[in-house]
Design a protein around this motif. Structure first.
Motif, PDB file in Angstrom:
ATOM      1  N   VAL A  50       0.850  -1.189   0.000  1.00 15.47           N
ATOM      2  CA  VAL A  50       0.000   0.000   0.000  1.00 15.47           C
ATOM      3  C   VAL A  50       0.889   1.244   0.000  1.00 15.47           C
ATOM      4  N   ASP A  51       0.557   2.197  -0.832  1.00 13.47           N
ATOM      5  CA  ASP A  51       1.309   3.436  -1.061  1.00 13.47           C
ATOM      6  C   ASP A  51       2.571   3.200  -1.904  1.00 13.47           C
ATOM      7  N   GLY A  52       2.786   1.962  -2.370  1.00 15.95           N
ATOM      8  CA  GLY A  52       3.856   1.717  -3.334  1.00 15.95           C
ATOM      9  C   GLY A  52       3.464   2.238  -4.705  1.00 15.95           C
ATOM     10  N   PHE A  53       4.441   2.306  -5.606  1.00 18.98           N
ATOM     11  CA  PHE A  53       4.143   2.892  -6.914  1.00 18.98           C
ATOM     12  C   PHE A  53       4.656   2.033  -8.056  1.00 18.98           C
ATOM     13  N   LEU A  54       3.972   2.167  -9.172  1.00 17.35           N
ATOM     14  CA  LEU A  54       4.293   1.469 -10.417  1.00 17.35           C
ATOM     15  C   LEU A  54       4.893   2.460 -11.401  1.00 17.35           C
ATOM     16  N   MET A  55       5.988   2.056 -12.052  1.00 13.35           N
ATOM     17  CA  MET A  55       6.576   2.819 -13.157  1.00 13.35           C
ATOM     18  C   MET A  55       6.644   1.879 -14.352  1.00 13.35           C
ATOM     19  N   PHE A  56       6.008   2.266 -15.459  1.00  9.47           N
ATOM     20  CA  PHE A  56       6.062   1.397 -16.629  1.00  9.47           C
ATOM     21  C   PHE A  56       6.122   2.207 -17.916  1.00  9.47           C
ATOM     22  N   SER A  57       6.541   1.542 -18.980  1.00  5.60           N
ATOM     23  CA  SER A  57       6.535   2.116 -20.319  1.00  5.60           C
ATOM     24  C   SER A  57       6.100   1.036 -21.294  1.00  5.60           C
ATOM     25  N   CYS A  58       5.586   1.456 -22.428  1.00  7.36           N
ATOM     26  CA  CYS A  58       5.182   0.517 -23.471  1.00  7.36           C
ATOM     27  C   CYS A  58       5.023   1.274 -24.779  1.00  7.36           C
ATOM     28  N   LEU A  59       4.859   0.539 -25.863  1.00  7.81           N
ATOM     29  CA  LEU A  59       4.659   1.158 -27.176  1.00  7.81           C
ATOM     30  C   LEU A  59       3.200   1.539 -27.361  1.00  7.81           C
ATOM     31  N   GLY A  60       2.986   2.649 -28.070  1.00  2.00           N
ATOM     32  CA  GLY A  60       1.649   3.147 -28.337  1.00  2.00           C
ATOM     33  C   GLY A  60       1.235   2.963 -29.788  1.00  2.00           C
ATOM     34  N   PRO A  61      -0.014   3.332 -30.124  1.00  4.55           N
ATOM     35  CA  PRO A  61      -0.615   3.002 -31.428  1.00  4.55           C
ATOM     36  C   PRO A  61       0.041   3.643 -32.645  1.00  4.55           C
TER      37      PRO A  61
END
Length: 300
Positions: A146-157
Motif C-alpha cells: 500500500v502506497d507503493g508505486f508502479l513505473m512502466f513504459s510501453c509502445l503506443g498506437p
C-alpha cells in the motif's frame, strides 16, 4: 476490459511463441526508453526498501544497473515469467559470494515478488507484449505494498505508422497488431485498483541506413501478433519487394529511412483498500490490519 479479455487484434499463441524465442538481450530502444523513464524518478520522493524489476533482461540491463545504484540499500526482485530470460539476467546481475562488493549489497532475488512485498515495481517495455494486460496489471498491483508505486513504459498506437501505411497501400494484411492508447491504459489502471495514474507520451523517430537494418531492428523488438497477419513464412521474392518498397517510401532527404515509435509512460500508486459498508460485511484479518494501520487517531 475484464481480467479475462484480451486486446481484440492480438493472437495469444503468437505472443507465447515470441516469449519463447525473443533474443536474450536488451534492445537499444528499450535501454533508451528506460533512461528516459529514470529521469521521471526525480519527482518521486519515496525511497523503496524493496523493488521489483519486471522483465529485467528485455527491459534493459544497463537500466537495471543504474536503478541498483539509485537504490543501493533496497532489496530487489528480478521477475520474469520466462525461465531462460531469468537465468540470463542472473548471470549478468548476480555476483559470486566471494566478491567483496556482494557482502554488504542489498539482496537480489531471482523470483516473483510475494504479495505486498515491494514499494516500487519497474516494468520497462513489457506491457504491450502481454496477451492479457489487465491480468498483468493485477499481478503488479498485488505485488506492491500500500502506497507503493508502479513505473512502466510501453509502445503506443502510432508505432511503425509508416510501415502500417505501406502495408495498407500494397493491400497486404496488417503490419502489426493494434497497440493500446495511453488513455485506455489509464482507465485500466483505475479498474485494476491503482490510484492517481499519470500518463504521458512521446514519439521517437529512428533512422536507418538500409531497409535490411530497419527490418533487423524490428525483429529484435518484437513480432506481429495480429490474427490476420500473413500466414506462414514469406519467400525471398516477397522480402526483396518489401525492402524495395521501404527504400522508396521511407527514405528522407538525408538518404536514411525513418520509422516512428510512440512510447507511453505510466505512473500510478497502490492506494489503501476501500470497503463498501453493508448491513452485514465480512472483512479479512489482513484487510482489517491494513485499515487500522492507516488510521490517524488512537485506537480505543
Amino acid at each position: 476490459m475484464t481480467t479475462t479479455s484480451r486486446p481484440p487484434t492480438l493472437d495469444p499463441n503468437a505472443v507465447s511463441r515470441w516469449q519463447r524465442i525473443a533474443p536474450l538481450a536488451s534492445p537499444w530502444l528499450h535501454e533508451e526508453v528506460a533512461s528516459r523513464m529514470q529521469d521521471r524518478l526525480q519527482w518521486i520522493k519515496l525511497k523503496p526498501q524493496a523493488w521489483a524489476d519486471w522483465g529485467a533482461l528485455r527491459g534493459g540491463m544497463q537500466a537495471h544497473a543504474q536503478l541498483a545504484k539509485t537504490y543501493p540499500d533496497a532489496a530487489c526482485f528480478i521477475a520474469d515469467v520466462h525461465a531462460g530470460r531469468a537465468q540470463a539476467a542472473s548471470k549478468i546481475i548476480a555476483k559470486p559470494w566471494w566478491n567483496p562488493s556482494q557482502w554488504r549489497a542489498a539482496p537480489v532475488r531471482f523470483e516473483m515478488p510475494p504479495p505486498a512485498s515491494v514499494d516500487m515495481l519497474w516494468a520497462n517495455m513489457a506491457l504491450h507484449e502481454s496477451a492479457d494486460p489487465q491480468a498483468l496489471l493485477a499481478q503488479w498491483h498485488q505485488a506492491l505494498k500500500v502506497d507503493g508505486f508502479l513505473m512502466f513504459s510501453c509502445l503506443g498506437p502510432d508505432t511503425a505508422r509508416e510501415l502500417r501505411a505501406l502495408y495498407a497501400r500494397l493491400g497486404w494484411p496488417p503490419a502489426g497488431h493494434e497497440l493500446t492508447d495511453m488513455h485506455d491504459w489509464g482507465d485500466m489502471l483505475v479498474q485494476t485498483g491503482f490510484a492517481e495514474p499519470v500518463m504521458d507520451m512521446e514519439r521517437i523517430t529512428l533512422t536507418y541506413e538500409t531497409p535490411a537494418r530497419l527490418l533487423q531492428e524490428l525483429a529484435e523488438l518484437g513480432r506481429n501478433f495480429h490474427p490476420a497477419r500473413f500466414p506462414g513464412l514469406r519467400g525471398r521474392a516477397w522480402k526483396a519487394r518489401l525492402e524495395q518498397e521501404l527504400a522508396a517510401q521511407l527514405t528522407g532527404s538525408d538518404g536514411r529511412l525513418s520509422l516512428t515509435f510512440e512510447v507511453i509512460y505510466g505512473h500510478a500508486l497502490k492506494a489503501k483498500p476501500k470497503f463498501k459498508v453493508s448491513p452485514l460485511s465480512a472483512v479479512s484479518v489482513e484487510d482489517m490490519r491494513r485499515m487500522l494501520q492507516g488510521s490517524a487517531g488512537p485506537l480505543g
